[in-house]
Design a protein around this motif. Structure first.
Motif, PDB file in Angstrom:
ATOM      1  N   TRP A  93     -31.619 -28.336   6.560  1.00  0.00           N
ATOM      2  CA  TRP A  93     -32.211 -28.099   5.155  1.00  0.00           C
ATOM      3  C   TRP A  93     -32.084 -26.772   4.956  1.00  0.00           C
ATOM      4  O   TRP A  93     -32.332 -25.843   5.618  1.00  0.00           O
ATOM      5  CB  TRP A  93     -33.751 -28.419   5.535  1.00  0.00           C
ATOM      6  CG  TRP A  93     -34.021 -29.567   5.979  1.00  0.00           C
ATOM      7  CD1 TRP A  93     -34.422 -29.990   7.336  1.00  0.00           C
ATOM      8  CD2 TRP A  93     -33.934 -30.993   5.284  1.00  0.00           C
ATOM      9  NE1 TRP A  93     -34.501 -31.347   7.613  1.00  0.00           N
ATOM     10  CE2 TRP A  93     -34.264 -31.766   6.397  1.00  0.00           C
ATOM     11  CE3 TRP A  93     -33.623 -31.475   4.289  1.00  0.00           C
ATOM     12  CZ2 TRP A  93     -34.425 -33.167   6.101  1.00  0.00           C
ATOM     13  CZ3 TRP A  93     -33.712 -32.776   3.556  1.00  0.00           C
ATOM     14  CH2 TRP A  93     -34.046 -33.696   4.791  1.00  0.00           C
ATOM     15  N   ARG A  94     -31.557 -26.526   3.469  1.00  0.00           N
ATOM     16  CA  ARG A  94     -31.230 -25.203   3.120  1.00  0.00           C
ATOM     17  C   ARG A  94     -31.815 -24.898   1.827  1.00  0.00           C
ATOM     18  O   ARG A  94     -31.706 -25.649   1.003  1.00  0.00           O
ATOM     19  CB  ARG A  94     -29.342 -25.322   2.997  1.00  0.00           C
ATOM     20  CG  ARG A  94     -28.840 -25.231   4.090  1.00  0.00           C
ATOM     21  CD  ARG A  94     -29.008 -24.119   4.916  1.00  0.00           C
ATOM     22  NE  ARG A  94     -28.102 -23.949   6.231  1.00  0.00           N
ATOM     23  CZ  ARG A  94     -28.636 -24.674   7.544  1.00  0.00           C
ATOM     24  NH1 ARG A  94     -29.881 -25.145   7.545  1.00  0.00           N
ATOM     25  NH2 ARG A  94     -27.853 -24.639   8.261  1.00  0.00           N
ATOM     26  N   THR A  95     -32.499 -23.733   1.438  1.00  0.00           N
ATOM     27  CA  THR A  95     -32.982 -23.500   0.212  1.00  0.00           C
ATOM     28  C   THR A  95     -31.792 -22.827  -0.600  1.00  0.00           C
ATOM     29  O   THR A  95     -31.298 -22.014  -0.078  1.00  0.00           O
ATOM     30  CB  THR A  95     -34.182 -22.317   0.525  1.00  0.00           C
ATOM     31  OG1 THR A  95     -35.067 -22.876   1.294  1.00  0.00           O
ATOM     32  CG2 THR A  95     -34.710 -22.050  -0.961  1.00  0.00           C
ATOM     33  N   GLY A  96     -31.588 -23.393  -1.769  1.00  0.00           N
ATOM     34  CA  GLY A  96     -30.509 -22.986  -2.543  1.00  0.00           C
ATOM     35  C   GLY A  96     -30.417 -23.643  -3.957  1.00  0.00           C
ATOM     36  O   GLY A  96     -30.863 -24.711  -3.852  1.00  0.00           O
TER      37      GLY A  96
ATOM     38  N   VAL B 110     -23.412 -33.430   1.458  1.00  0.00           N
ATOM     39  CA  VAL B 110     -24.326 -32.275   0.832  1.00  0.00           C
ATOM     40  C   VAL B 110     -25.169 -33.165  -0.225  1.00  0.00           C
ATOM     41  O   VAL B 110     -24.801 -33.673  -1.187  1.00  0.00           O
ATOM     42  CB  VAL B 110     -23.630 -31.191   0.078  1.00  0.00           C
ATOM     43  CG1 VAL B 110     -24.651 -30.402  -0.294  1.00  0.00           C
ATOM     44  CG2 VAL B 110     -22.589 -30.523   1.199  1.00  0.00           C
TER      45      VAL B 110
ATOM     46  N   LEU C 221     -23.638 -23.607  -4.384  1.00  0.00           N
ATOM     47  CA  LEU C 221     -23.523 -24.501  -3.239  1.00  0.00           C
ATOM     48  C   LEU C 221     -22.603 -23.754  -2.384  1.00  0.00           C
ATOM     49  O   LEU C 221     -22.609 -23.987  -0.997  1.00  0.00           O
ATOM     50  CB  LEU C 221     -22.941 -25.815  -3.533  1.00  0.00           C
ATOM     51  CG  LEU C 221     -24.097 -26.689  -4.382  1.00  0.00           C
ATOM     52  CD1 LEU C 221     -23.201 -28.146  -4.677  1.00  0.00           C
ATOM     53  CD2 LEU C 221     -25.408 -26.979  -3.648  1.00  0.00           C
TER      54      LEU C 221
ATOM     55  N   VAL D  38     -30.115 -29.706   0.150  1.00  0.00           N
ATOM     56  CA  VAL D  38     -30.162 -28.402  -0.495  1.00  0.00           C
ATOM     57  C   VAL D  38     -31.315 -28.653  -1.685  1.00  0.00           C
ATOM     58  O   VAL D  38     -30.874 -29.313  -2.534  1.00  0.00           O
ATOM     59  CB  VAL D  38     -28.671 -27.758  -1.302  1.00  0.00           C
ATOM     60  CG1 VAL D  38     -28.883 -26.640  -1.862  1.00  0.00           C
ATOM     61  CG2 VAL D  38     -27.822 -27.752   0.235  1.00  0.00           C
TER      62      VAL D  38
ATOM     63  N   ILE E 148     -23.772 -21.974   0.577  1.00  0.00           N
ATOM     64  CA  ILE E 148     -24.438 -22.529   1.741  1.00  0.00           C
ATOM     65  C   ILE E 148     -23.346 -23.256   2.475  1.00  0.00           C
ATOM     66  O   ILE E 148     -23.167 -23.606   3.722  1.00  0.00           O
ATOM     67  CB  ILE E 148     -25.276 -23.806   1.096  1.00  0.00           C
ATOM     68  CG1 ILE E 148     -26.255 -22.669   0.525  1.00  0.00           C
ATOM     69  CG2 ILE E 148     -25.856 -24.629   2.372  1.00  0.00           C
ATOM     70  CD1 ILE E 148     -27.494 -23.771  -0.349  1.00  0.00           C
TER      71      ILE E 148
END
Length: 215
Positions: free
Chosen positions: A94-97, A48, A102, A73, A105
């Protein structure tokens, strides 16, 4: 997330399209390669990248070990959009956060490695602590943390150079790192084997590489 609660890439003078060009001035290739070396990503690992920005580090780790699951992230959809346009971006999730959430996600206790670069220096101390605690929660027992960020500014020249960073990200939030206090905070939240393994002088101040593990 209904409103901006984070400092954007390049701080208050942010222009996302210029991010990569500006970061290159910080000897980026050197300290990113150091992160990759200490991350030592293996086949099947879950990695991550917290505050992944435009994705340079996440993409590097994916290129090194394509069979690893690499998750980038970031709270800023603009820089994530830039990351998704880069070559090889399809190999990274790809993650929006936010960095302090965490486990929304990635399941708790499942990441083999958490990496982060140039994120914590721009956060208020309570948020630094919350992000580090979230990183700890995400890692499996024995999992590895690797951080590259502005650390102790050991010389007058580095402290003067670091004023550029403080202009962009705010003196109050950045002083904690410049005074060399980040390793202590990493230990306080529960990490073990906390070490500063390198300090890289740059035009913007000294960038330190920190490693640690979840017990």
């Amino acid at each position: 997330m209904t409103e901006q609660t984070f400092t954007p890439a390049l701080g208050r003078v942010a222009l996302p399209r210029l991010y990569d060009a500006v970061i290159a001035l910080t000897r980026e290739r050197l300290w990113r390669s150091m992160i990759a070396m200490h991350a030592a990503v293996r086949a099947g690992d879950v990695v991550v990248d917290v505050g992944c920005g435009t994705g340079s580090l996440a993409l590097l780790l994916h290129r090194i070990e394509p069979s690893a699951r690499v998750i980038g992230v970031d709270p800023d959809p603009k820089v994530l959009a830039a990351a998704e346009r880069k070559a090889g971006a399809g190999g990274v999730e790809w993650r929006t956060g936010m960095g302090d959430a965490l486990t929304d996600i990635v399941d708790a206790g499942t990441a083999d490695t958490v990496v982060s670069s140039l994120v914590l220096h721009q956060c208020p101390v309570p948020m630094k602590r919350a992000i580090l605690a979230s990183m700890l929660d995400t890692l499996r027992p024995g999992g590895r943390l690797v951080i590259a960020d502005f650390g102790l500014q050991r010389t007058r020249a580095m402290r003067l150079a670091f004023r550029l960073v403080q202009l962009a990200d705010g003196r109050e939030d950045t002083r904690f790192n410049a005074d060399g206090r980040l390793p202590g905070l990493i230990s306080e939240v529960g990490f073990v084997q906390v070490r500063e393994t390198a300090a890289v002088p740059t035009v913007n101040g000294s960038i330190s590489l920190y490693t640690a593990r979840r017990a």
